[in-house]
Design a protein around this motif. Sequence first.
Motif, PDB file in Angstrom:
ATOM      1  N   GLY B  10       0.832  -1.195   0.000  1.00 24.54           N
ATOM      2  CA  GLY B  10       0.000   0.000   0.000  1.00 24.54           C
ATOM      3  C   GLY B  10       0.869   1.248   0.000  1.00 24.54           C
ATOM      4  O   GLY B  10       0.583   2.234  -0.682  1.00 24.54           O
ATOM      5  N   THR B  11       1.966   1.178   0.733  1.00 26.70           N
ATOM      6  CA  THR B  11       2.844   2.326   0.836  1.00 26.70           C
ATOM      7  C   THR B  11       3.513   2.613  -0.503  1.00 26.70           C
ATOM      8  O   THR B  11       3.600   3.771  -0.923  1.00 26.70           O
ATOM      9  CB  THR B  11       3.939   2.056   1.888  1.00 26.70           C
ATOM     10  N   LEU B  12       3.956   1.553  -1.166  1.00 22.40           N
ATOM     11  CA  LEU B  12       4.614   1.759  -2.454  1.00 22.40           C
ATOM     12  C   LEU B  12       3.633   2.388  -3.436  1.00 22.40           C
ATOM     13  O   LEU B  12       3.973   3.340  -4.133  1.00 22.40           O
ATOM     14  CB  LEU B  12       5.136   0.425  -3.010  1.00 22.40           C
ATOM     15  N   ASP B  13       2.392   1.870  -3.445  1.00 24.73           N
ATOM     16  CA  ASP B  13       1.387   2.456  -4.328  1.00 24.73           C
ATOM     17  C   ASP B  13       1.239   3.949  -4.040  1.00 24.73           C
ATOM     18  O   ASP B  13       1.218   4.777  -4.943  1.00 24.73           O
ATOM     19  CB  ASP B  13       0.028   1.757  -4.116  1.00 24.73           C
ATOM     20  N   LEU B  14       1.141   4.274  -2.749  1.00 24.16           N
ATOM     21  CA  LEU B  14       0.957   5.669  -2.360  1.00 24.16           C
ATOM     22  C   LEU B  14       2.146   6.507  -2.817  1.00 24.16           C
ATOM     23  O   LEU B  14       2.000   7.604  -3.365  1.00 24.16           O
ATOM     24  CB  LEU B  14       0.782   5.763  -0.839  1.00 24.16           C
ATOM     25  N   GLU B  91      -5.682   7.187   0.173  1.00 21.10           N
ATOM     26  CA  GLU B  91      -4.570   6.444   0.777  1.00 21.10           C
ATOM     27  C   GLU B  91      -3.708   7.360   1.618  1.00 21.10           C
ATOM     28  O   GLU B  91      -3.148   6.957   2.637  1.00 21.10           O
ATOM     29  CB  GLU B  91      -3.735   5.778  -0.329  1.00 21.10           C
ATOM     30  N   SER B  92      -3.619   8.592   1.170  1.00 20.46           N
ATOM     31  CA  SER B  92      -2.833   9.595   1.890  1.00 20.46           C
ATOM     32  C   SER B  92      -3.432   9.826   3.276  1.00 20.46           C
ATOM     33  O   SER B  92      -2.734   9.797   4.298  1.00 20.46           O
ATOM     34  CB  SER B  92      -2.831  10.861   1.040  1.00 20.46           C
ATOM     35  N   ALA B  93      -4.752  10.011   3.325  1.00 17.67           N
ATOM     36  CA  ALA B  93      -5.426  10.225   4.607  1.00 17.67           C
ATOM     37  C   ALA B  93      -5.264   8.987   5.483  1.00 17.67           C
ATOM     38  O   ALA B  93      -4.971   9.093   6.687  1.00 17.67           O
ATOM     39  CB  ALA B  93      -6.905  10.504   4.356  1.00 17.67           C
TER      40      ALA B  93
END
Lengths: 891, 109
Positions: B10-14, B91-93
Amino acid sequence: MRRRNRIGVRLRMLVQRGRESARLDDELGFHLERQIAENRAAGMSTEEARAAALRAFGNPALLRDQARATWGWASVESLCRDLRCCTRTLWRSPGFAAIAILVMALGIGANIALFTVVRSVLLKPLPYPDPARLITIYENDTDTTHRDPYLPIDAASFWEWQRATRSTAQMAMISPWQQYNVSAQSGQLPEQIDAAWCTWNFFSLLGVDPAYGRGFAESDDRPGAPATVMLANAFWQRRYNGDPGVVGKTIWLDAKPYTVVGVLPRWFVYSGSFGGNSVEVWTPVRHDAPPDLMRTYGDHEFLGIARLLGGATQAALVSRLQALQHRIAIDHAGPAVHNSISARSMLDDAVHNYKTPLYALLAATGCVLLIACMNVAGLLVARAAARSKEMAIRAALGGGRMRLVRERLVESFALCVAGGGVGLLLAWSALQWLVHVRHDMNRVEAIRFDSEVAAFTVGIIAMCAMFAGLVSAMGIGGRHILTHLQESSRAHSGGVARAQLRRVLLVMQVGLTVVLLVGAGLLLKSFQKLRATDIGVPVDNVLTMHFSLPEARYKTPVQQVAFFEQLIGRVRALPGVQAAGLVSTAPGEGWGGDHSMSVVEHPHVAASQEPDLMVRGAEPGYFTAIQLPLLRGRIFTADERLERAHVAVISQSAAQKIFPGEDPIGKHLHDDYGGSNYEIVGVVGDTRWWVSLPPNPTLYWPIYGNDYSFATIVIRSIGASGREVESLAMPVEKVVAGLDPDLPVSDVQTLREAIGKTTVDSEFDSVLVLAFAVIALLLAAAGLYGVLAYLVAQRTTEIGIRIALGSPRERVLWRMLGDGLRPALLGLVLGLAASAAVVKQIQSILYETQPLDPAVLAAVAGTLLAVAALACMAPAWRASRLDPMQALRTE
Amino acid sequence: MGKPSDLVQGTLDLLILKTIALEPMHGWAIARRIQQLSNEVLQVQQGSLYPALHRLEQQGWIKAKWMESETGRQAKFYSLTGAGRAQMEKESANWSRLSAAINLIVSEA
């Protein structure tokens, strides 16, 4: 929007997969280039920069696969790969592929063909509007129990029924077994054709509109009306070249002019249990039938067709008519007046006689398909077994079980689809053949491929593929990888366990084969009995042909008799003719009419107890020609003709039935229909009118008189001369044409051919079932051979050791033979048990053959064991001849 | 695709979405930019970058276009779609909430 984008992307990934792959390589290549460039900027040499970049980058192939996996369609892609792979492997073993496809094609093709026939003939509704409301009505006589409950009806009763049921049903009456002579006209030869009488409302009741012209009107259907006729489409095509201009023209039937009012549509063919599908012209019954016939309760020449109206049910109509007919039988008591009626749907009436044979054939093809599936499954299991080491290695390296199972399924799907395609072709040609050879069969014109047959084909292919695929996949033991790896490292008898599955399949195969063989054996025996039946006279070297004198040109009995006498005189004079005679209907060629009689010397017999005798008009020379033995008294003479023709010869069974313990000679019979008395002058042997039915009591009276305008010429050739009796047909026809060039001759056939026609159903069924049984037997033999050959190959080393240690070769032979024969024996026992339960279903189509005929069962068991032993002999022999040194070195 | 993504993925996507939010970029530049912005802390492995890019493209969050790169060679440039922007914000939130929570626990101890 996003959804549409995503679908677009996905589609692009599917359709432009190749381009996308190249782009992916390009993208990754770019990344690598930048990395190399950066490394070089940091001061590395070109070589070092490249190596370092690759190191950082990782495995490019893996990376590419991982990126591709996100595209979706991975399953489709791998399926295609499996398919490609499997086509390639099948291509590499063309023998296996060809056999498997052929086996499947036979099984699937036979089933498609039979399903098409069953569906088109038995299940598809008749092609009329609202066909479920159409019923065929018969009369029934509940006093005589031995008879078929579906008897033709009389006209007088029909008119009463029609009046009484006006509000609940429309009713029409037909007589689909008439014949006319069509005169020579505009270059066409005269011919005799099958015809039908019908009430004017018959076609409107069915809902059949003529293709050209009009249907019958009520005004056509009365005694004094101008003669009208409707042509069947096939006849119109054949004789009038499909010319619509024939409507309104005059054609000559029995030398009388008829106006063609209409042509029936191509799809219309009337089929009933009494035939009718060969009818070529239809005429209105009240106009064409003799007026007496329209008024009598005692002569049954018709069938009733009814369409139920409104909410009326068949049961209500039947009970109404039964009550009515019961009263009619009381009011108009007579020996031939029936006291009840029976009815069945028009569809059932058309196909009733085909139900048992067709379903039996369908069951037989079902067995063949099952056997074919098991055979192919067996072959696939064998292939899988041969590749068990490869499978084990793949499983050990992480190959998913589903993936391996899928591979087997793909293989079996490929085989079944190919087999189904070939099978469809086979089915198509089989149906063409069937329609060609069995145009006597009712509704054969309805046979065609339709969407349901297509769905059936797809379904059956899928089922076969799943069956064969899953059975072969069952052999993939996911948890026993190590066993397989060890087993193949050193050949010992562990492979035997793999053959267990094939043995079970084999037992089932043999069982089904036995059931088929028993069915085929019974049908064959029944057919043989039918063919060997003695119809009462020697059937070889006898030629028969039929003609009918048109009353318009042969108006008086004197003219008719003169023609008969002249004709038979000339025929007898032909070279090669041993004897010839005239009879109204020859033995084995049909019912030919019956009369109820009373015995003048027995005045106190109740009307319903009076004998009903089958009646034949005969010429004195007939008895010699057909070689019917005279048992007592004498044959009537040629002089006993016209007004002196009141003498009769009766058959032995008639004498026993009517005059038990009396001398029939000199007694008199009173003909209830014609009203005259006949003196009995002789007794002759019995003959059968239909091969499979017992002889009926028969009366012969002179054909010279007694109102005969038609006759069958019976010619017996000099058998020893070596000439075929058929070669006499031409000279006899020339004699007829010499006397009357406009008189057609019909049904030219030998007596044997005529009897063959009546046994065609039996022959057809038995030959087809036998063919299926032979296929099954071959498949089972191939299966036995395959399993044993595989076992021998698996146990080569073991056998080698045994022989090396001194085991006698005979013992090896017997051991292997026993191994192979055990499943055959087990299958035989199971099959015989199953047959006992199954064959009862076909009892109704067997003639003088018991369902559990010991000779048939013994023959089946013997054949099966012999074939099984033959199939096992080769591999067992090979095993016993093994060279131990070679066997031990084959590792 | 409502597939629950683990933290790392998820972090990489973000990170990818954030990086290309400013301007279209190719894979190499995305990796470089993430490395630079994180002060060389975050090293993006090619083995996860390209599958992630392709997955995001399949999901319709980013779109790709072949353009001339700074070296003059054709390269595949990725940019954010409307749906991608919404996903990035979500995803940021999500990340802020999650990291704040983790921070609370970690700094307390």
